[in-house]
Design an enzyme around this catalytic site. Structure first.
Site, PDB file in Angstrom:
ATOM      1  N   GLU A   1      66.306 -52.021  35.637  1.00  0.00           N
ATOM      2  CA  GLU A   1      67.466 -53.028  35.037  1.00  0.00           C
ATOM      3  C   GLU A   1      67.928 -54.271  35.789  1.00  0.00           C
ATOM      4  O   GLU A   1      68.672 -54.191  36.803  1.00  0.00           O
ATOM      5  CB  GLU A   1      68.792 -52.360  34.845  1.00  0.00           C
TER       6      GLU A   1
ATOM      7  N   SER B   1      69.223 -56.214  27.825  1.00  0.00           N
ATOM      8  CA  SER B   1      69.199 -56.846  26.677  1.00  0.00           C
ATOM      9  C   SER B   1      67.850 -56.495  25.922  1.00  0.00           C
ATOM     10  O   SER B   1      67.393 -57.189  25.224  1.00  0.00           O
ATOM     11  CB  SER B   1      68.833 -58.442  26.851  1.00  0.00           C
TER      12      SER B   1
ATOM     13  N   GLY C   1      73.462 -57.650  29.428  1.00  0.00           N
ATOM     14  CA  GLY C   1      74.476 -57.925  28.563  1.00  0.00           C
ATOM     15  C   GLY C   1      74.444 -59.629  28.445  1.00  0.00           C
ATOM     16  O   GLY C   1      75.134 -60.012  28.015  1.00  0.00           O
TER      17      GLY C   1
ATOM     18  N   HIS D   1      73.967 -47.132  38.250  1.00  0.00           N
ATOM     19  CA  HIS D   1      73.987 -48.150  37.440  1.00  0.00           C
ATOM     20  C   HIS D   1      74.513 -49.511  38.156  1.00  0.00           C
ATOM     21  O   HIS D   1      75.442 -49.261  38.887  1.00  0.00           O
ATOM     22  CB  HIS D   1      74.627 -47.781  36.024  1.00  0.00           C
TER      23      HIS D   1
ATOM     24  N   LYS E   1      78.484 -47.265  28.047  1.00  0.00           N
ATOM     25  CA  LYS E   1      79.483 -47.946  28.838  1.00  0.00           C
ATOM     26  C   LYS E   1      80.883 -47.366  28.456  1.00  0.00           C
ATOM     27  O   LYS E   1      81.088 -46.371  28.170  1.00  0.00           O
ATOM     28  CB  LYS E   1      79.274 -49.402  28.871  1.00  0.00           C
TER      29      LYS E   1
ATOM     30  N   GLU F   1      76.552 -51.775  37.468  1.00  0.00           N
ATOM     31  CA  GLU F   1      78.111 -51.966  37.182  1.00  0.00           C
ATOM     32  C   GLU F   1      78.637 -50.876  38.326  1.00  0.00           C
ATOM     33  O   GLU F   1      79.755 -51.347  38.778  1.00  0.00           O
ATOM     34  CB  GLU F   1      78.323 -51.707  35.564  1.00  0.00           C
TER      35      GLU F   1
ATOM     36  N   ASN G   1      73.334 -46.357  26.625  1.00  0.00           N
ATOM     37  CA  ASN G   1      74.307 -46.379  27.409  1.00  0.00           C
ATOM     38  C   ASN G   1      75.758 -46.989  26.832  1.00  0.00           C
ATOM     39  O   ASN G   1      75.652 -48.288  26.670  1.00  0.00           O
ATOM     40  CB  ASN G   1      74.069 -47.110  28.708  1.00  0.00           C
TER      41      ASN G   1
HETATM   42  P1  13P Z   1      72.477 -54.460  27.500  1.00  0.00           P
HETATM   43  O1  13P Z   1      71.342 -53.626  26.765  1.00  0.00           O
HETATM   44  O2  13P Z   1      73.636 -54.587  26.925  1.00  0.00           O
HETATM   45  O3  13P Z   1      71.760 -55.509  28.348  1.00  0.00           O
HETATM   46  O4  13P Z   1      72.805 -53.425  28.521  1.00  0.00           O
HETATM   47  C1  13P Z   1      71.891 -52.426  29.295  1.00  0.00           C
HETATM   48  C2  13P Z   1      72.264 -51.755  30.170  1.00  0.00           C
HETATM   49  O5  13P Z   1      73.223 -51.932  31.133  1.00  0.00           O
HETATM   50  C3  13P Z   1      71.906 -50.405  30.052  1.00  0.00           C
HETATM   51  O6  13P Z   1      72.263 -49.511  31.043  1.00  0.00           O
END
Ligand code: 13P
Length: 244
Positions: free
Chosen positions: A161, A206, A167, A93, A9, A95, A7
């Site tokens: 997640e 992560s 992150g 997601h 982003k 976010e 992903n």
């Molecule tokens: P990270 O791997 O940066 O923690 O992000 C995970 C994520 O949101 C994947 O969709």
């Protein structure tokens, strides 16, 4: 079935994406043992799908609208995702839920729209730290999965997640992952989602090449949805190899 999905982003531009894909394809076997996907921003979908779809990789949109077309400024529809070579779409997601007001009601419609256009939905679910601390994790996951009673069954991937692990460098502990994935599997079965379809449950939050092998050993962890580490083609290729 093992699955690893990048992903990206809101990261990368054309030149970087092009270099990433060439590098990745050089470093993964011609026919990787795992299902591999990339979810680039909308602007890179056409470029990335042109490069990796012929090699059998999946390309996911990071979101898609439930309507096919119309006056929805700034949105992208499922047929438009198909048009630029997507085979799937990330939905829900955290976010999107946190910053853009994505609701479960909208997600139920989006899953159905994705199926209508032959796109594989990758439904993301997970609890916040406050919800975990309040002992609400399984209730939250159950609520987020309850939309499957409206959609009925279909091809589906799910990603667990935990919001607090995204992150942050703070990966969920093995017992937490075991409990969540076991619960998600039971809910998927209860909603009839697994009767005719294999529904892999990915872990996200992560994930790195250092932590992935341990995660893959946990029952019901079928792979990873990867943010930060997926921006480095060598790290992502290492994850693909680990899953193979
Ligand atoms: P990270 O791997 O940066 O923690 O992000 C995970 C994520 O949101 C994947 O969709």
């Amino acid at each position: 079935m093992r699955c690893v999905v990048a992903n990206w982003k809101m990261n990368l531009r054309s030149e970087e994406a092009h270099a990433f894909c060439e590098d990745l394809l050089l470093h993964i076997a011609p026919e990787p043992q795992a299902e591999v996907g990339i979810a680039p921003p909308f602007t890179l979908l056409s470029l990335v799908s042109g490069l990796v779809r012929p090699k059998g990789l999946h390309v996911f949109g990071q979101n898609g609208h439930a309507e096919d077309k119309g006056a929805f400024t700034g949105e992208i529809s499922m047929p438009q995702l198909r048009d630029v070579g997507c085979s799937g779409v990330l939905l829900g997601h955290s976010e999107r839920r946190q910053f853009f007001g994505e609701t479960d009601a909208a997600l139920a419609k989006k899953i159905k729209a994705a199926w209508q256009w032959d796109l594989l939905p990758l439904l993301c679910i997970g609890e916040t730290l406050a919800q975990r601390d309040a002992g609400e994790t399984l209730a939250v996951l159950g609520q987020q999965l309850s939309i499957l009673s409206q959609t009925g069954p279909g091809p589906l991937w799910v990603a667990y997640e935990p919001v607090w692990a995204i992150g942050t460098g703070r990966r969920a502990e093995a017992p937490q992952v075991l409990e969540a994935h076991g619960f998600i599997r039971a809910e998927l079965i209860r909603h009839g989602a697994c009767a005719d379809y294999e529904v892999p449950i990915l872990y996200g939050g992560s994930v790195t090449p250092e932590s992935f092998p341990e995660l893959l050993n946990i029952p019901e962890v079928a792979g990873g949805l990867v943010g930060g580490a997926s921006l480095d083609p060598h790290k992502f290729a290492a994850l693909v190899k680990q899953a193979g």
